[in-house]
Design an enzyme around this catalytic site. Sequence first.
Site, PDB file in Angstrom:
ATOM      1  N   THR A   1       5.920  -3.099  13.334  1.00  0.00           N
ATOM      2  CA  THR A   1       5.700  -1.814  12.846  1.00  0.00           C
ATOM      3  C   THR A   1       5.005  -0.843  14.067  1.00  0.00           C
ATOM      4  O   THR A   1       4.173  -1.329  14.841  1.00  0.00           O
ATOM      5  CB  THR A   1       4.904  -1.993  11.594  1.00  0.00           C
ATOM      6  OG1 THR A   1       4.290  -0.705  11.080  1.00  0.00           O
ATOM      7  CG2 THR A   1       3.878  -2.943  12.119  1.00  0.00           C
TER       8      THR A   1
ATOM      9  N   TYR B   1      -2.176  -4.695   7.615  1.00  0.00           N
ATOM     10  CA  TYR B   1      -0.842  -4.797   7.701  1.00  0.00           C
ATOM     11  C   TYR B   1      -0.545  -4.808   9.403  1.00  0.00           C
ATOM     12  O   TYR B   1       0.198  -5.450   9.693  1.00  0.00           O
ATOM     13  CB  TYR B   1      -0.181  -3.750   7.219  1.00  0.00           C
ATOM     14  CG  TYR B   1       1.224  -3.440   7.314  1.00  0.00           C
ATOM     15  CD1 TYR B   1       2.379  -4.624   7.056  1.00  0.00           C
ATOM     16  CD2 TYR B   1       1.691  -2.202   7.865  1.00  0.00           C
ATOM     17  CE1 TYR B   1       3.379  -4.204   7.555  1.00  0.00           C
ATOM     18  CE2 TYR B   1       2.821  -2.170   8.258  1.00  0.00           C
ATOM     19  CZ  TYR B   1       3.866  -3.034   8.108  1.00  0.00           C
ATOM     20  OH  TYR B   1       5.409  -2.986   8.142  1.00  0.00           O
TER      21      TYR B   1
END
Length: 330
Positions: free
Chosen positions: A117, A142
């Site tokens: 990501t 995350y």
Amino acid sequence: MAVLVTGGAGYIGSHMVWSLLDEGEDVVVLDRLSTGFRWALAPEAKFYEGDIADRGLLARIFEAHAVDAIIHFAGSVVVPDSVSDPLTYYNNNTVKSHALIAAAVEAGVPHMVFSSTAAVYGTPQQAAPVAEDAALKPESPYGASKLMTEIMLRDTAAAHPLTYTTLRYFNVAGADPRGRAGQSTAGATHLIKVACETALGRRSKLQIYGTDYPTPDGTCIRDYIHVSDLADAHLKALQRLRAGGSSLTANCGYGRGFSVLDVVDCVARLSGRDLPVETVARRPGDATFVVADASIARHELGWQPVHDDLDFIVRSALDWEEHLGKRNDR
């Protein structure tokens, strides 16, 4: 040879399965169906319901199928949830990826493509496209959990006969142009998904998290990439690894950004409906401006995206939402 797709019943994974099957690949899917759907899977794919940390199940899959590559999507992806529940994110995204990588090494699987990501970058220092050599400063559990897995994969590949490609996603949106797959998760937080649901009356309002960012209209700017183009980047990465390519990390985005209000206006225009909007406080972990420099993906993978158009992305997402509505009305 077979490709194991973890999280293959989820949003991006289900598109990947279709892309692989379109190329004539033998596809095996492992998914615990926590956010994915059995009905979303292409019927030709071989399916195992279970967890990527189940070493016994992985051993049985590797024994039953000639897996030469893993495309790893399984994990948790909601930034605010990672802030409120970090241990779940470190478990799902890092600890369980450790188990998967270890099982792959033990079975002699030679290739892996990892779903990472742009959150590993945090907020870039400048409002300019971010390249892979930018500082890695994740601002949420995350992003940190994904970065830890990137490091694990890098170090494992240095010690074992494993080559990998890490793809750092920017903002994935849209649905399969042929209507075979789309974002179906209830309560999803992806902006385009939420805006389309609001336009179709499935949500009472759309919340905008902050309008005081240092951007032209005060809202965050993101690089939105169509999910089918992203699946194609994985396919190109797989082909490159099989051809003897070395390990690689590459961004996946279009190199230009749209603000939250740009997206809201686009959804309203294409749907022909005004969206009820509520402005609320900033959300923890949200960066101001995140746009990709995807030069490596284009040059090293030979990736040529074909859906670089916000109207196309939103139109495909709206079409999928209408399809879901008909499906749920049956």
